[in-house]
Motif scaffolding. Structure first.
Motif, PDB file in Angstrom:
ATOM      1  N   VAL A 224     -30.204  24.112 -66.958  1.00  0.00           N
ATOM      2  CA  VAL A 224     -28.749  23.860 -66.702  1.00  0.00           C
ATOM      3  C   VAL A 224     -28.390  24.538 -65.359  1.00  0.00           C
ATOM      4  N   GLY A 225     -29.069  25.681 -65.141  1.00  0.00           N
ATOM      5  CA  GLY A 225     -28.538  26.316 -63.936  1.00  0.00           C
ATOM      6  C   GLY A 225     -28.760  26.067 -62.745  1.00  0.00           C
ATOM      7  N   VAL A 226     -29.850  25.116 -62.401  1.00  0.00           N
ATOM      8  CA  VAL A 226     -29.862  24.307 -61.193  1.00  0.00           C
ATOM      9  C   VAL A 226     -29.365  23.380 -61.103  1.00  0.00           C
ATOM     10  N   GLN A 227     -29.114  22.631 -62.222  1.00  0.00           N
ATOM     11  CA  GLN A 227     -28.146  21.424 -62.154  1.00  0.00           C
ATOM     12  C   GLN A 227     -26.864  21.680 -61.761  1.00  0.00           C
ATOM     13  N   CYS A 228     -26.375  22.916 -61.891  1.00  0.00           N
ATOM     14  CA  CYS A 228     -24.791  23.372 -61.589  1.00  0.00           C
ATOM     15  C   CYS A 228     -25.079  23.969 -60.043  1.00  0.00           C
ATOM     16  N   GLY A 229     -25.920  24.787 -59.648  1.00  0.00           N
ATOM     17  CA  GLY A 229     -26.103  24.960 -58.311  1.00  0.00           C
ATOM     18  C   GLY A 229     -25.235  26.267 -58.215  1.00  0.00           C
ATOM     19  N   GLY A 230     -24.929  26.535 -56.986  1.00  0.00           N
ATOM     20  CA  GLY A 230     -23.980  27.803 -56.414  1.00  0.00           C
ATOM     21  C   GLY A 230     -22.680  27.743 -56.954  1.00  0.00           C
ATOM     22  N   TRP A 231     -21.935  28.849 -56.955  1.00  0.00           N
ATOM     23  CA  TRP A 231     -20.575  28.792 -57.516  1.00  0.00           C
ATOM     24  C   TRP A 231     -20.605  28.655 -58.864  1.00  0.00           C
ATOM     25  N   THR A 232     -21.424  29.041 -59.622  1.00  0.00           N
ATOM     26  CA  THR A 232     -21.538  28.730 -61.354  1.00  0.00           C
ATOM     27  C   THR A 232     -21.744  30.209 -61.847  1.00  0.00           C
ATOM     28  N   VAL A 233     -20.829  30.754 -62.432  1.00  0.00           N
ATOM     29  CA  VAL A 233     -20.696  31.997 -63.273  1.00  0.00           C
ATOM     30  C   VAL A 233     -20.836  33.044 -62.414  1.00  0.00           C
ATOM     31  N   SER A 234     -21.959  33.148 -61.233  1.00  0.00           N
ATOM     32  CA  SER A 234     -22.094  34.032 -60.137  1.00  0.00           C
ATOM     33  C   SER A 234     -21.805  33.108 -58.921  1.00  0.00           C
ATOM     34  N   TRP A 235     -21.529  34.005 -57.825  1.00  0.00           N
ATOM     35  CA  TRP A 235     -21.478  33.680 -56.619  1.00  0.00           C
ATOM     36  C   TRP A 235     -22.605  32.582 -56.073  1.00  0.00           C
TER      37      TRP A 235
ATOM     38  N   PRO B 197     -30.338  29.006 -68.619  1.00  0.00           N
ATOM     39  CA  PRO B 197     -29.078  28.849 -69.435  1.00  0.00           C
ATOM     40  C   PRO B 197     -27.823  29.836 -69.008  1.00  0.00           C
ATOM     41  N   THR B 198     -27.308  29.621 -67.716  1.00  0.00           N
ATOM     42  CA  THR B 198     -26.187  30.660 -67.176  1.00  0.00           C
ATOM     43  C   THR B 198     -24.931  30.195 -67.901  1.00  0.00           C
ATOM     44  N   THR B 199     -24.641  29.055 -68.571  1.00  0.00           N
ATOM     45  CA  THR B 199     -23.638  28.876 -69.227  1.00  0.00           C
ATOM     46  C   THR B 199     -23.867  27.565 -70.122  1.00  0.00           C
ATOM     47  N   PRO B 200     -23.199  27.266 -71.306  1.00  0.00           N
ATOM     48  CA  PRO B 200     -23.547  26.363 -72.176  1.00  0.00           C
ATOM     49  C   PRO B 200     -23.732  24.853 -71.368  1.00  0.00           C
ATOM     50  N   GLY B 201     -24.656  24.003 -71.905  1.00  0.00           N
ATOM     51  CA  GLY B 201     -24.652  22.610 -71.240  1.00  0.00           C
ATOM     52  C   GLY B 201     -25.992  21.888 -71.841  1.00  0.00           C
ATOM     53  N   THR B 202     -26.072  20.916 -71.361  1.00  0.00           N
ATOM     54  CA  THR B 202     -27.265  19.973 -71.557  1.00  0.00           C
ATOM     55  C   THR B 202     -28.036  19.685 -70.572  1.00  0.00           C
ATOM     56  N   SER B 203     -29.453  19.931 -70.485  1.00  0.00           N
ATOM     57  CA  SER B 203     -30.412  19.488 -69.387  1.00  0.00           C
ATOM     58  C   SER B 203     -30.670  18.059 -69.397  1.00  0.00           C
TER      59      SER B 203
END
Length: 622
Positions: free
Chosen positions: A451-462, A468-474
């Motif tokens: 999920v973290g790479v799906q979201c990219g930068g500016w997600t929970v941290s800079w 699993p940096t944040t809840p989601g579905t891969s």
């Protein structure tokens, strides 16, 4: 040719009178306090009261502990109560980087980054995303987001390319206005309206490769030490690779650099979205770190004051970027303060040392280097935005909105956005959509279940991050849910028994998460490990489908002939099921490129007469 001014005033006569009356009661220190915006980790609510601060922000990763929506609300509310306890009780305007949802908050809905929304080309979708984002932002007590970026990226080696909707100025204008409308909702005085910050003024995306001076590249060891010790900003950028390694890959080569374009191009291409945003009612603009023809934007009186405020009639306020004024005259802070305020900066983002800025500006006014009228103009603009948002009447937000953070309706919207953002660029033999009830599907690559790479930068941290940096579905979870777990076999590394063969293999590839200049890259080819993974899977399947998660087009010309189908999925956010919906044919491919896709490194930066592997507007239906 000069542009005609925006004519709709943000306040009525009674509101304007209120601003003037309040301004007349303020001391110099209280006025300077309104112009000061520190980061939340460097101040307390008591400091807000004592200094009469106008704003506090959370930078990327500026989160409470634990990072929950309720803790966010408690943190922001405490700062607001500090402001209301000051002598004049001027409410605080708290700011965050909610650039693809309320993305610093664990559990918030994360929408596709702008490059994906540009591919979706759906203004109503972007408006609805703006409204959902506003509700989640307001739920935590925040009323200001540093979005939308209206950059027109010309060189996709730039690490902020994914923050741009398109290389087409008209499309950027249309989608930026849609987001502003969504953030505004029923009106700026609505209790759920969120102030947008239109950024980064102006031509930040036209910088020349190699022109960035953010880092001293002649002393890599010194720069590495600076990143970890003295440079507090770069120390926040936690990346898997060392700072020196990133510099060798091209980090900080273009971001915050110099746009060498002529004024006609600046106006026609890069200024146009700002005009559209102002017509939509935007009351804040953020200055760019970058320069135009050698002069830092934070010191550019012609563009900040003569063009933006006078020619366009902008009545809102201009905020600096994070430590942006420090770069005007490095090592001479007082001179930086004088130059930036006189140029037209109204509020200064001073993340680490608010009192240093306050003292410097006070001395400048007392010494005659900054006129009192310029201070009054800046504070009048800040108060205007606060009155327009009705903060004096309603400084606190409704706690019941917390139930909307990450709610199912918003995640359904994010799933729709992810689906609409996908662009099908190759589909030989109708490899897509994936067929149900046939032989098992092989899915390969660690990025398929991340999920973290799906979201990219500016997600929970800079910088964002893996896992699993944040809840989601891969994407893998989405495929298993749609096709059935028994029909989807997964190999992260693509290492398969010699006698194993599949009808269809699907490989998900991704860029490592990054943000800003940390993501500048000289080489946009796939990595050797990614190419090796592709070849292992190609040898075990009859048809190969490749899904690329990236913040920009990558150079794939040499590999593309080996693929039966290719999908540009950008950075789709937390809802990987949206990707699966399209891959499996439940939703059609409708996305179209909003960028030219380069054929080779020689196509960078983009040229109207240059070559391309795929042109803007390309995309197949399924």
């Amino acid at each position: 040719m000069p542009l005609s001014p925006v004519t709709s005033p943000p306040l009525n006569s009674a509101q304007q009178h209120f601003v003037e009356q309040l301004l007349s009661k303020m001391t110099l220190d209280e006025k300077i306090g309104q112009m000061t915006q520190p980061e939340k980790n460097s101040v307390t609510p008591a400091d807000v009261t004592r200094l009469g601060l106008g704003s506090v922000l959370s930078g990327g990763g500026g989160n409470p502990d634990p990072n929950t929506p309720a803790e966010w609300r408690g943190m922001v509310t405490a700062f607001q109560e500090g402001a209301l306890a000051s002598r004049l009780g001027i409410p605080l305007l708290y700011g965050v980087d909610a650039v693809h949802g309320h993305n610093n908050v664990v559990g918030a809905t994360i929408f596709p980054h702008n490059i994906g929304l540009g591919a979706a080309r759906d203004a109503d979708l972007v408006r609805r995303i703006g409204r959902a984002t506003a509700l989640e932002v307001v739920a935590t007590g925040v009323r200001w987001t540093f979005a939308p970026a209206v950059s027109i990226p010309q060189d996709v080696r730039w690490g902020r390319s994914y923050e741009g909707y398109s290389q087409d100025s008209a499309l950027v204008s249309e989608l930026a206005v849609a987001l502003i409308d969504g953030l505004k909702g029923d009106g700026w005085n609505s209790p759920t309206a969120v102030l947008p910050s239109v950024k980064h003024y102006v031509a930040d995306a036209a910088a020349t490769w190699g022109s960035s001076k953010r880092v001293n590249r002649q002393a890599l060891a010194e720069a590495q030490n600076a990143a970890q010790t003295t440079d507090q900003t770069l120390a926040i950028a936690h990346m898997d690779q060392s700072f020196v390694e990133l510099l060798k890959l091209g980090a900080w080569q273009i971001d915050q650099g110099d746009a060498e374009i002529d004024e006609a191009t600046l106006r026609a291409v890069h200024l146009a979205p700002y005009r559209a945003a102002l017509e939509a009612g935007a009351l804040n603009v953020m200055a760019s770190y970058s320069s135009w023809q050698g002069l830092k934007m934070h010191a550019h009186q012609y563009l900040l004051t003569d063009v933006l405020k006078d020619e366009l009639g902008f009545e809102g306020f201009v905020v600096s970027d994070w430590e942006g004024i420090d770069q005007i005259y490095p090592g001479d802070y007082d001179r930086c303060v004088v130059a930036s305020i006189n140029a037209g900066i109204d509020m200064v983002m001073v993340p680490f040392d608010a009192e240093r800025f306050i003292g410097s500006l006070r001395r400048a006014v007392q010494g005659g280097e900054v006129f009192p009228a310029r201070i009054d103009d800046a504070v009048r603009r800040i108060l205007t935005a606060k009155v327009a948002l009705n903060l004096f009447e309603n400084p606190r937000t409704d706690p019941a909105l917390l139930e909307l953070v990450g709610c199912s309706a918003h995640r359904t919207l994010a799933r729709e956005a992810a689906a609409k953002s996908l662009v099908l660029l190759k589909n030989e033999g109708d490899a897509l959509p994936l067929r149900r009830n046939t032989s098992p599907l092989l899915v390969a690559g660690p990025d398929a279940d991340d999920v973290g790479v799906q979201c990219g930068g500016w997600t929970v941290s800079w910088m964002g991050g893996r896992g699993p940096t944040t809840p989601g579905t891969s994407i893998l979870q989405g495929l298993r849910h749609t096709l059935g777990a028994e029909q989807v076999q997964y190999s992260a590394d693509g290492q398969l028994p010699v006698d194993t063969e599949y009808e269809v293999g699907l490989v998900v590839l991704a860029e490592e998460p990054y943000a800003e200049g940390m993501g500048d890259r000289a080489n946009l080819h796939l990595s050797a490990d990614q190419v090796a993974l592709l070849r292992r899977v190609r040898a075990r399947c009859q048809r190969l489908v490749v899904v690329l998660l990236s913040g920009r087009p990558l150079l794939i010309t040499d590999e593309l002939p080996h693929w039966d189908a290719f999908v540009a999925a950008w950075l789709p956010g937390t809802e990987g099921e949206g990707v699966a919906d399209v891959l499996c044919g439940d939703v059609p491919f409708t996305g179209r490129l909003s960028f030219d896709w380069p054929q080779s490194a020689e196509d960078l930066p983009r040229r109207e007469d240059g070559s391309a592997l795929f042109r803007m507007g390309a995309g197949l239906n399924s």
